[in-house]
Scaffold this motif. Structure first.
Motif, mmCIF file in Angstrom:
data_model
loop_
_atom_site.group_PDB
_atom_site.id
_atom_site.type_symbol
_atom_site.label_atom_id
_atom_site.label_comp_id
_atom_site.label_asym_id
_atom_site.label_seq_id
_atom_site.Cartn_x
_atom_site.Cartn_y
_atom_site.Cartn_z
ATOM 1 N N MET A 1 98.468 75.098 0.653
ATOM 2 C CA MET A 1 97.062 75.195 1.955
ATOM 3 C C MET A 1 97.067 73.261 1.815
ATOM 4 O O MET A 1 96.566 73.178 1.443
ATOM 5 C CB MET A 1 95.792 75.787 2.370
ATOM 6 C CG MET A 1 96.001 77.215 2.590
ATOM 7 S SD MET A 1 94.419 78.476 2.365
ATOM 8 C CE MET A 1 93.319 77.820 3.229
ATOM 9 N N THR A 2 96.148 72.891 2.839
ATOM 10 C CA THR A 2 96.030 71.739 2.512
ATOM 11 C C THR A 2 94.422 70.853 3.152
ATOM 12 O O THR A 2 93.755 71.657 3.995
ATOM 13 C CB THR A 2 96.909 70.590 3.490
ATOM 14 O OG1 THR A 2 96.679 71.139 5.291
ATOM 15 C CG2 THR A 2 98.444 71.027 3.642
ATOM 16 N N VAL B 1 93.173 79.588 -4.138
ATOM 17 C CA VAL B 1 94.162 78.866 -2.932
ATOM 18 C C VAL B 1 92.832 77.184 -3.616
ATOM 19 O O VAL B 1 91.834 77.285 -4.400
ATOM 20 C CB VAL B 1 93.596 78.766 -1.007
ATOM 21 C CG1 VAL B 1 93.316 79.918 -0.682
ATOM 22 C CG2 VAL B 1 91.678 77.901 -0.901
ATOM 23 N N GLN C 1 93.742 71.488 7.117
ATOM 24 C CA GLN C 1 93.669 72.077 7.884
ATOM 25 C C GLN C 1 92.454 72.634 7.436
ATOM 26 O O GLN C 1 92.146 73.363 8.449
ATOM 27 C CB GLN C 1 94.540 73.443 6.790
ATOM 28 C CG GLN C 1 94.855 74.582 7.424
ATOM 29 C CD GLN C 1 95.652 74.959 6.465
ATOM 30 O OE1 GLN C 1 96.444 74.539 5.727
ATOM 31 N NE2 GLN C 1 95.470 76.954 7.069
ATOM 32 N N THR D 1 98.710 78.490 8.885
ATOM 33 C CA THR D 1 99.873 78.209 8.948
ATOM 34 C C THR D 1 101.341 79.175 7.816
ATOM 35 O O THR D 1 100.717 79.785 7.171
ATOM 36 C CB THR D 1 100.453 76.997 7.988
ATOM 37 O OG1 THR D 1 99.289 76.672 7.123
ATOM 38 C CG2 THR D 1 98.753 76.033 9.043
ATOM 39 N N GLY E 1 94.148 79.875 6.299
ATOM 40 C CA GLY E 1 94.331 80.092 5.375
ATOM 41 C C GLY E 1 96.823 79.521 5.573
ATOM 42 O O GLY E 1 96.976 78.890 6.706
ATOM 43 N N CYS E 2 97.943 80.454 4.733
ATOM 44 C CA CYS E 2 98.558 79.503 4.387
ATOM 45 C C CYS E 2 99.891 80.969 4.592
ATOM 46 O O CYS E 2 99.324 81.852 3.223
ATOM 47 C CB CYS E 2 99.526 78.469 3.864
ATOM 48 S SG CYS E 2 100.662 78.106 4.305
ATOM 49 N N VAL F 1 91.506 71.996 -1.485
ATOM 50 C CA VAL F 1 91.206 72.499 -0.273
ATOM 51 C C VAL F 1 90.200 72.774 0.334
ATOM 52 O O VAL F 1 88.877 72.441 1.594
ATOM 53 C CB VAL F 1 92.523 73.528 0.198
ATOM 54 C CG1 VAL F 1 92.045 74.233 1.267
ATOM 55 C CG2 VAL F 1 93.720 73.048 -0.167
ATOM 56 N N ILE G 1 87.934 80.021 4.430
ATOM 57 C CA ILE G 1 88.595 79.400 3.572
ATOM 58 C C ILE G 1 89.577 80.016 2.522
ATOM 59 O O ILE G 1 88.995 80.500 1.347
ATOM 60 C CB ILE G 1 88.396 77.899 3.104
ATOM 61 C CG1 ILE G 1 87.961 77.030 4.368
ATOM 62 C CG2 ILE G 1 89.673 76.998 2.948
ATOM 63 C CD1 ILE G 1 87.070 76.226 4.549
ATOM 64 N N ASN H 1 99.619 80.621 -0.502
ATOM 65 C CA ASN H 1 98.089 80.248 -0.708
ATOM 66 C C ASN H 1 98.102 78.816 -1.029
ATOM 67 O O ASN H 1 97.018 78.151 -0.726
ATOM 68 C CB ASN H 1 97.687 81.230 -1.308
ATOM 69 C CG ASN H 1 97.491 82.758 -1.113
ATOM 70 O OD1 ASN H 1 96.890 82.955 0.894
ATOM 71 N ND2 ASN H 1 98.167 83.642 -1.889
#
Length: 315
Positions: free
Chosen positions: A122-123, A146, A126, A90, A64-65, A150, A12, A119
């Motif tokens: 992110m949730t 991040v 997720q 995502t 990740g995002c 999260v 993560i 970054n």
């Protein structure tokens, strides 16, 4: 020892595109210097750790995002080439992908500025969904590039499944109590160790007593990474173990800490003792500093074999 099969790791964390400038020294305020050369590469602590674990043979899922931009496209292509699963990566059109301008001086010391970008989008859902979805996950890794909530959500799901959680508290920041409560292993470098120890009255650096004191105060196991001095490992029961790496000629230290975290996490997932996993981390980090770049400096097949052999050949 050969690489273990069936190791499953979820990371993560962050993705960055590294913009690396090499120079004799960093400029003073208001000064312009001519650099030696420039490189564009892939980084981000999460992505780096994922690549190192994958090179050792783990099955790795990245959470990740990215932005909807060229850097995001490049990052996904790099993950695909590395064999890393991006099901849980995502993309957001609202902000750019993360970038990291890096200055590297002669001798290998570096200075890094991280611009998180996507970054930060992110949730918790997720991270939680990713950890719950990977069958047989062994280790879940997190860092501070991040949002901590999260990582907490992902670690909580990991603990519910019996997986080991490894937190790299970088860049240095206070650790939320909720995240500490679901962290098994904490891996700070010397700067992060000093930051986390500032309220304890410790001023002597990561001595054996300081390492064990911080671990007990935070309620975690600790591996303090010490650059060319190696690492100090405290698992909560046995005395602190010091790992001293083989001396090498340093070219670039960028990403060495991430190589350590990825390799150490792989070692734990593969069933190695914490001390042996730390030896593997030191071997991979030491190999990486002999080459320029971040992920591009990480050991490949031939060097991996050497690292595994050194890690398990305990004198």
């Amino acid at each position: 020892m050969t690489a273990a099969e069936g190791v499953r790791i979820v990371v993560i964390g962050s993705t960055m595109v590294d913009m690396i400038s090499y120079m004799p020294r960093v400029p003073d305020a208001g000064e312009t210097l001519v650099g030696d050369h420039f490189a564009l590469g892939f980084g981000g602590k999460g992505a780096n750790q994922a690549v190192m674990a994958r090179r050792l043979g783990a099955d790795v899922w990245m959470v990740g995002c990215l932005g909807v931009d060229a850097f995001g496209d490049m990052t996904l292509e790099n993950f695909a080439a590395s064999g890393i699963d991006t099901t849980f990566v995502t993309r957001t059109p609202d902000v750019s992908s993360g970038v990291a301008p890096i200055w590297v001086e002669a001798g290998g010391d570096n200075r890094i500025v991280c611009v998180p970008g996507a970054n930060a989008c992110m949730t918790e859902d997720q991270a939680r969904t990713a950890v719950e979805s990977v069958a047989g996950v062994d280790v879940v890794i997190g860092q501070f590039e991040v949002p901590q909530n999260v990582t907490t959500a992902g670690f909580r799901a990991a603990k519910e499944r019996g997986a080991i959680t490894v937190l790299n508290p970088a860049p240095a920041a206070e650790i939320s109590p909720d995240l500490l409560a679901v962290t098994d292993w904490l891996i700070p470098n010397e700067v992060e160790f000093a930051f986390l120890s500032k309220d304890s009255g410790i001023s002597s650096g990561p001595t054996d007593a300081a390492v064990s004191d911080l671990a007990q105060r935070l309620g975690v196991h600790i591996v303090a990474t010490l650059g060319e001095a190696g690492a100090a490992v405290f698992n909560g029961t046995r005395p602190v173990v010091r790992i001293t790496p083989v001396p090498v000629e340093v070219v670039d230290t960028t990403g060495a800490g991430d190589a350590f975290v990825g390799a150490f996490s792989y070692g734990l997932a593969a069933g190695l003792s914490p001390a042996t996993a730390a030896r593997l981390g030191c071997a991979c980090a030491t190999s990486s500093v002999t080459r320029a770049g971040t992920q591009s400096s990480f050991p490949l097949a031939a060097q991996i074999g050497e690292a595994l052999a050194w890690a398990t050949n305990v004198p």
